[in-house]
Structures are given as C-alpha cells and as structure tokens.
Enzyme design. Structure first.
Site, PDB file in Angstrom:
ATOM      1  CD  GLU A  72      -3.092  -1.226   2.058  1.00 50.59           C
ATOM      2  OE1 GLU A  72      -3.373  -0.210   2.695  1.00 50.59           O
ATOM      3  OE2 GLU A  72      -3.641  -2.322   2.214  1.00 50.59           O
TER       4      GLU A  72
HETATM    5  C1  LIG Z   1       2.754  -9.913   0.654  1.00 51.26           C
HETATM    6  C2  LIG Z   1       2.408  -8.927  -0.416  1.00 51.26           C
HETATM    7  C3  LIG Z   1       1.084  -8.546  -0.593  1.00 51.26           C
HETATM    8  C4  LIG Z   1       0.739  -7.672  -1.637  1.00 51.26           C
HETATM    9  N1  LIG Z   1      -0.587  -7.410  -1.885  1.00 51.26           N
HETATM   10  C5  LIG Z   1      -0.920  -6.720  -3.021  1.00 51.26           C
HETATM   11  C6  LIG Z   1      -2.290  -6.611  -3.452  1.00 51.26           C
HETATM   12  O1  LIG Z   1      -3.203  -7.118  -2.794  1.00 51.26           O
HETATM   13  N2  LIG Z   1      -2.549  -5.958  -4.613  1.00 51.26           N
HETATM   14  C7  LIG Z   1      -1.560  -5.382  -5.364  1.00 51.26           C
HETATM   15  O2  LIG Z   1      -1.860  -4.801  -6.398  1.00 51.26           O
HETATM   16  N3  LIG Z   1      -0.255  -5.451  -4.975  1.00 51.26           N
HETATM   17  C8  LIG Z   1       0.084  -6.119  -3.840  1.00 51.26           C
HETATM   18  N4  LIG Z   1       1.410  -6.241  -3.462  1.00 51.26           N
HETATM   19  C9  LIG Z   1       2.421  -5.543  -4.224  1.00 51.26           C
HETATM   20  C10 LIG Z   1       3.005  -4.357  -3.462  1.00 51.26           C
HETATM   21  O3  LIG Z   1       2.049  -3.321  -3.405  1.00 51.26           O
HETATM   22  C11 LIG Z   1       4.306  -3.964  -4.177  1.00 51.26           C
HETATM   23  O4  LIG Z   1       5.269  -4.893  -3.733  1.00 51.26           O
HETATM   24  C12 LIG Z   1       4.732  -2.549  -3.924  1.00 51.26           C
HETATM   25  O5  LIG Z   1       3.879  -1.676  -4.578  1.00 51.26           O
HETATM   26  C13 LIG Z   1       6.165  -2.263  -4.383  1.00 51.26           C
HETATM   27  O6  LIG Z   1       6.392  -2.714  -5.681  1.00 51.26           O
HETATM   28  P1  LIG Z   1       7.669  -3.653  -6.000  1.00 51.26           P
HETATM   29  O7  LIG Z   1       7.704  -4.700  -4.951  1.00 51.26           O
HETATM   30  O8  LIG Z   1       7.614  -4.063  -7.395  1.00 51.26           O
HETATM   31  O9  LIG Z   1       8.909  -2.709  -5.721  1.00 51.26           O
HETATM   32  P2  LIG Z   1       9.586  -1.671  -6.752  1.00 51.26           P
HETATM   33  O10 LIG Z   1       8.581  -0.702  -7.228  1.00 51.26           O
HETATM   34  O11 LIG Z   1      10.380  -2.413  -7.757  1.00 51.26           O
HETATM   35  O12 LIG Z   1      10.553  -0.924  -5.759  1.00 51.26           O
HETATM   36  C14 LIG Z   1      11.769  -1.509  -5.251  1.00 51.26           C
HETATM   37  C15 LIG Z   1      12.395  -0.511  -4.282  1.00 51.26           C
HETATM   38  O13 LIG Z   1      12.660   0.737  -4.960  1.00 51.26           O
HETATM   39  C16 LIG Z   1      11.991   1.810  -4.313  1.00 51.26           C
HETATM   40  N5  LIG Z   1      11.532   2.761  -5.318  1.00 51.26           N
HETATM   41  C17 LIG Z   1      10.775   2.507  -6.411  1.00 51.26           C
HETATM   42  N6  LIG Z   1      10.543   3.646  -7.080  1.00 51.26           N
HETATM   43  C18 LIG Z   1      11.167   4.637  -6.408  1.00 51.26           C
HETATM   44  C19 LIG Z   1      11.301   6.047  -6.613  1.00 51.26           C
HETATM   45  N7  LIG Z   1      10.730   6.690  -7.634  1.00 51.26           N
HETATM   46  N8  LIG Z   1      12.015   6.750  -5.717  1.00 51.26           N
HETATM   47  C20 LIG Z   1      12.586   6.142  -4.646  1.00 51.26           C
HETATM   48  N9  LIG Z   1      12.498   4.832  -4.411  1.00 51.26           N
HETATM   49  C21 LIG Z   1      11.801   4.079  -5.279  1.00 51.26           C
HETATM   50  C22 LIG Z   1      10.845   1.149  -3.558  1.00 51.26           C
HETATM   51  O14 LIG Z   1      10.404   1.938  -2.471  1.00 51.26           O
HETATM   52  C23 LIG Z   1      11.477  -0.146  -3.114  1.00 51.26           C
HETATM   53  O15 LIG Z   1      12.244   0.066  -1.967  1.00 51.26           O
HETATM   54  C24 LIG Z   1       1.757  -7.114  -2.441  1.00 51.26           C
HETATM   55  C25 LIG Z   1       3.082  -7.472  -2.223  1.00 51.26           C
HETATM   56  C26 LIG Z   1       3.419  -8.382  -1.252  1.00 51.26           C
HETATM   57  C27 LIG Z   1       4.865  -8.806  -1.112  1.00 51.26           C
END
Ligand SMILES: Cc1cc2nc3c(=O)[nH]c(=O)nc-3n(C[C@H](O)[C@H](O)[C@H](O)COP(=O)(O)OP(=O)(O)OC[C@H]3O[C@@H](n4cnc5c(N)ncnc54)[C@H](O)[C@@H]3O)c2cc1C
Length: 618
Positions: A429
């Site tokens: 979130e």
């Molecule tokens: C257990 C679990 C439950 C989940 N439930 C849902 C769900 O119900 N529905 C759904 O849609 N998604 C869900 N998610 C997905 C979750 O919302 C995403 O993992 C989250 O949005 C981050 O995306 P990512 O993991 O691809 O990280 P990325 O976007 O690849 O980011 C990797 C790192 O880079 C940082 N980063 C990225 N962009 C920037 C920027 N511009 N500036 C600075 N830092 C940055 C991030 O903060 C993070 O530390 C779930 C994930 C998990 C693991």
C-alpha cells in the site's frame, strides 16, 4: 525529477505525467497536515480530540466481543503459520458474523460500521494473527467493497455489495511483474470487443492478496490510449472481474517471509470477457480510483500496526519484569529501560494518530490524504522497530519459534512470527520511499500550483506574468509571517507539559514553512527530484503532525479522569523524542553527507567497488 525538468528521460516524464494526472487536483476540504507544512497550525481540525460516541462505541464493543470469542475458539495463529492455511471453519464463521462487510452500508446487507469500528476490528485481529488481519483488510480496505462504496453506480452496488455480507471475499489487482511502484509499466490490457459492449482482459497480476480465493477482484488494466494535446496518453481503467468467468487462471501461490496464511499469488487473464458496465468510475480513471481508494484504505495498516505494537508492549513488559540477569530484572538495566520507554511512548503516539485519522475519515469534512499517508509511514516504521526491540528484549527466546518454546515448557510468545509477519507493512500500500514522495508532492502542492505556469514552457508569456504577479503578492504577505514569533500553544493543549510542546509545534511549523520555501528557491525545478531534501521535510512534518495528535489525545484522556491520566507522561516523552528528531532533521538540511553517499552509490552501481564483494560464496 520534475515534470518541468528538461533533463529527464521521456519514459520518466510519461510516468510522472500519469501520476500527476491521476492525483486528486482539488483540496475540497481542509487538511491539518497540509497547513502544517506551510507554517499554520489549525488546531480546530484536531482539537478537541474526536471521541467516539457512546452509541458507536457500543456497536463496536459488541462486535469486538463476538470477534474475539470466535478467534479464540477457531484460530491458532501458529498453526496458520505452520500449515499456510487459515481454517475454512473460521472464514465461514467470519462471514456469518459480517466480518467481510463491516463498512458496507446496511441497505446493501453490510454491518454499516464507522471507520473507527472497522479499524478497531482490524486492530484486534492484527494483535493476534497477521494473516487473518490481512485477509480481512485486503478484502475491504482496497478490495471491491471500498472502491464500489466510493465510486460504484447504484446497479454495481446492488449487484455486488450484498455478496460480501454472505462471506464472499474480494481482492485488488494492480501490481504486475514489471509494474510495482510505477503503474505506468503495467501491461495487462483490456481491449473493447467490436460491439463495444465488453472488454477482453489479457495479462498477469502479481502478489494479489486473496486473489486465489476471491469471488470478485478489482483489476486495473490498460484500455486504448487517448490523444491529449497531440500526444497519446496511456489509459488505466478499473474493472470488477468475477473469478468464475472463463479465462481466469491461478498460475502460482507465492510463499513469503511471513503471513504464511494469505492466499496471494500470480494470476492470469486469458481473453477474460467483462461487460463494460463493470468499469468503476470511468474509462481511464483507474489510477485515480486506486489512489483515492488508498487514501482511506491505507488507514487500516496504522490500526493493525498499533494493535501489534500494543501486543509487543505487553510481551516486553512481562518479560522485562520476570527475567532476572546479573542480579536484577532485565527491565531494571538501563539499556532495556530505554527500549521500554521508546516502545511505550511511540505505541501511545500510534494510538493517537490511528484514532484521529479514522475519526477524520468518518467526519468526511477533512482532506486526509496526507494524514493517512503519514499515519501509514509513521506506524509501520515504528512498529517494525518495536517488534525488533521486543525480540531483542526476549533475547534467544525471541529468536526461537513459539512451538519450540512450548515443547520445552517455556512461555510461547510468538515474537519471531510477528517479526516475519510485520515486515511487509513497509512495502505494501505504498512503500516507505513512495510514501515520502507522495507526502512531499501533496505538501508542496500549494507552492507548485502557484509557480506551475512559470515553469511550464507551454504557457504564454502573458499568463506567466500574471502568475508571477499573483505569486509575488502572495509571498509578500506570507513569507514575513513565517518569521513572526509565536505566542502560546494555540488551542490544542492546556496541560502544562503539553503547552510547551504545542507551542514548539507552532514555531517549528513556521520554520518548516520557511525551509520548504528556501529549498524551493534553491532547487527550483529540481526540488521534486531532490529526495534527500524532501525526505527530511516529510520527516519533520510527520513528527510535527504526530506531536500535535499526541498532545490533543493526552488532553482528551486526562479529561476522562481515569487511570489514563498518566498518559501525559507518554505524551511528554514522545514529544521530547520527536523534537530531537525534528531538530536533527532541520540541522541535516544544510549539513549532511548526502552528496558523498550518492557519489559512492554511483561508483558502486558502476562496479568500481566490486573488489569489496570478495571471499564470499557467489
Ligand atoms: C505480501 C504482499 C502482498 C501484496 N498485496 C498486493 C495486493 O493485494 N494488490 C496489489 O496490487 N499489490 C500487492 N502487493 C504488491 C506491493 O504493493 C508492491 O510490492 C509494492 O507496490 C512495491 O512494488 P515492488 O515490490 O515491485 O517494488 P519496486 O517498485 O520495484 O521498488 C523496489 C524498491 O525501490 C523503491 N523505489 C521505487 N521507485 C522509487 C522512486 N521513484 N524513488 C525512490 N524509491 C523508489 C521502492 O520503495 C522499493 O524500496 C503485495 C506485495 C506483497 C509482497
């Protein structure tokens, strides 16, 4: 990076444009936190602290009693952790209790509870079983009920909302393998059929919580682009998808560090046909819907975090009093006592902002987008610290699994499970980093909207001059005010201890207003990409908001004339700790190692320190 920065890549620009178009542009209602970033402490928005009415409280109390009895009878959280299954009997009983329709209005077969009572329910469940709390909250904080309640048509509400009162579970599908924090990378498509009556959805969604057991899912998909100002704009649209439709496929159940009981995975859509009536809010409005759903949906995580922190406090208190080492209970050794002080004061602060923000949501006359984001960020970071400290206080037994402790006759506090379960809250979130960007963008909005025309090369000279004059007049009046001394604490505190802190909040808010303004002048277009600067601004504003909430809450509890009168000790300690952080952040704004860190990071990414990764098994 900024929309007006000429040096950013086309891809980054497109992502920013999409995020910018999808944010709520207007500030229809006042926001306490927004004003705080601009030197104004509008205490009327938080004081008196919004107490739950006796009638609403009774409704919540009755439900919580039944919920607790059910959880105690049917749920063993360690068994869920071991088997990866939340018992079917429990989910059936939760359905009968109405736990999947807590906030759904009674006319649609729900319980019609307030946000406060809903959050109280999640707070209770989270203090016992993380997986079950996430099952309930992913379903109704972001799953189908919330966006339908906010934006659904009457037909959609009549068709879908009643099923949740009968225990149907829903999910929210935004993330994809290549689209995490940046939704523009999304590739799931929804193509209109020739007759225009349906859409065919194709693509994959990742980490969709409840996705494997849901009856319906909100799915964000890319619909055909629109041309705006001569340029093609990506359109993201939200659909209600029924999972029994042909073309719905569960590809893989994901296993995680914690939350072993959640049914979360990779799902695929193969030409899944959805009627166009299943679009929520409108074509191209999907991202706006997601962001606005999260504004309130995000409030559940602070409530859950507070429940977890209170549980930790109990464990740490009991163990610190019971465990004797070096001739004294460990709680009497200063190192442990310092941890306990931090835990108690910050748990109290979380309690304050969780109930303040939930009440603000019920009130519906305040803009809470910044407040909710601060609550999420603040509570998840401190809960993680608190669980970590609890594990440390438990020593070796903190690291040992509850079942192993139980087998050798020890008190089986499941701290290591809680640590594994809670970590995800800093990622879902909105990650902590994205929360910083979100809060900063919203907090800077009054400044940005004033100078937007000046920085936009597409705006005519005439309009630029007009904007310049208007902005000049505004800052001529506003800026000197930021230097004026502050007398007294304002209305939000009358206790002697809080008064000092409340007047500090007012002084620091003006200082923050000045700092934001100075940084804008210093970095101009580039400020939006100066995350190191923005992060400190956000951290100062967040601690100030929480301080204000804490003072108001302690004031409210003191009026009760009960055992909670000593909450002033917790409020005072929290405020002193927050002030230290705030002063450090103000100081670091001008004196820090950011440039050096970034330089090292660039070299690291270029492989120049690869030699450091030697003598390890790769
Ligand atoms: C257990 C679990 C439950 C989940 N439930 C849902 C769900 O119900 N529905 C759904 O849609 N998604 C869900 N998610 C997905 C979750 O919302 C995403 O993992 C989250 O949005 C981050 O995306 P990512 O993991 O691809 O990280 P990325 O976007 O690849 O980011 C990797 C790192 O880079 C940082 N980063 C990225 N962009 C920037 C920027 N511009 N500036 C600075 N830092 C940055 C991030 O903060 C993070 O530390 C779930 C994930 C998990 C693991």
């Amino acid at each position: 990076m900024s929309l007006f920065d000429k040096n950013i890549s086309e891809e980054k620009l497109r992502s920013l444009e999409l995020a910018e178009e999808s944010r709520e542009q207007e500030w229809k209602y006042p926001s306490f936190a927004l004003k705080l970033f601009h030197g104004v402490v509008d205490s009327r928005l938080i004081d008196p602290f919004p107490a739950q009415s006796a009638e609403d409280k009774k409704i919540g109390d009755d439900f919580l009693r039944k919920l607790e009895a059910l959880l105690r009878a049917e749920l063993d959280p360690d068994e869920v952790d071991r088997t990866g299954q939340i018992p079917k009997k429990l989910t059936d009983e939760l359905g009968k209790l109405g736990a999947f329709a807590i906030k759904i209005p009674k006319e649609y077969g729900g319980l019609g509870f307030s946000q406060v009572n809903y959050n109280r329910a999640i707070h209770l469940v989270a203090s016992y079983c993380g997986s079950t709390a996430v099952l309930l909250s992913a379903h109704q904080s972001i799953g189908v009920p919330q966006p339908l309640k906010l934006f659904g048509t009457e037909e959609q509400k009549k068709k879908y909302l009643p099923m949740f009162g009968q225990g149907v579970i829903s999910a929210f599908a935004l993330t994809e393998p290549e689209a995490g924090s940046d939704p523009r990378s999304m590739s799931t498509t929804a193509t209109p059929t020739e007759d225009g009556k349906h859409f065919l959805i194709n693509g994959e969604k990742l980490w969709c919580t409840n996705g494997l057991i849901a009856g319906v899912i909100v799915v964000m998909a890319v619909t055909p682009p629109k041309v705006v100002n001569g340029k093609e704009r990506k359109q993201i649209t939200a659909f209600i998808v029924e999972t029994n439709a042909p073309g719905f496929e569960i590809v893989h159940r994901c296993k995680f560090m914690g939350l072993q009981g959640i049914q979360n995975g990779l799902i695929r859509f193969n030409n899944l046909k959805v009627p166009k009536e299943n679009i929520i809010l409108g074509e191209g409005e999907g991202l706006k819907l997601a962001l606005m759903t999260l504004n309130t949906g995000r409030l559940t995580i602070p409530a859950a975090s507070t429940g977890i922190s209170k549980w930790c406090l109990k464990v740490a208190r009991e163990w610190s009093a019971q465990r004797v080492q070096w001739g004294a209970a460990i709680g009497e050794h200063e190192s442990i006592a310092l941890k306990l002080g931090y835990m108690a004061s910050h748990t109290f602060a979380m309690d304050a902002i969780s109930w303040l923000t939930a009440s603000m949501a019920d009130d519906k006359k305040k803009d809470i987008r910044i407040e909710a984001a601060i609550a999420k960020y603040f509570c998840t970071v401190h809960t993680w610290n608190i669980v970590d400290e609890t594990l440390q206080i438990r020593g070796g037994q903190g690291y040992e699994q509850a079942s192993s402790l139980k087998a050798r006759g020890m008190k089986d506090y499941p701290v290591e499970r809680v640590l594994r379960d809670v970590r995800i809250n800093l990622i879902i979130e909105g990650t902590t980093e994205i929360m910083h960007l979100f809060i900063a963008r919203e907090a800077l909005d009054p400044h940005l909207s004033r100078v937007k025309a000046l920085m936009d090369p597409r705006v005519s000279i005439g309009k630029k001059i007009k904007s310049l004059v208007n902005a000049g007049l505004h800052y001529l009046l506003w800026y000197p005010k930021m230097w004026m001394p502050v007398w007294g604490s304002g209305a939000f505190s009358s206790g002697p201890l809080q008064q000092g802190h409340a007047s500090y909040v007012r002084r620091a808010s003006r200082r923050l207003g000045r700092v934001v303004f100075h940084q804008m002048i210093k970095y101009q277009k580039k400020l939006e990409s100066k995350q190191s600067v923005l992060n400190r601004i956000v951290d100062i504003g967040s601690d100030l908001f929480v301080m204000a909430a804490v003072c108001s809450y302690a004031q409210h509890l003191q009026k009760g004339g009960s055992e909670k009168e000593n909450s002033v000790d917790l409020a005072d300690l929290f405020c002193r700790e927050a002030r230290k952080r705030i002063e450090k952040n103000f100081k670091s704004t001008n004196s820090n190692n950011d440039k050096k860190k970034i330089r090292v990071s660039k070299k690291l990414l270029a492989g120049e320190f690869a030699w450091l990764e030697s003598d390890i098994i790769k």
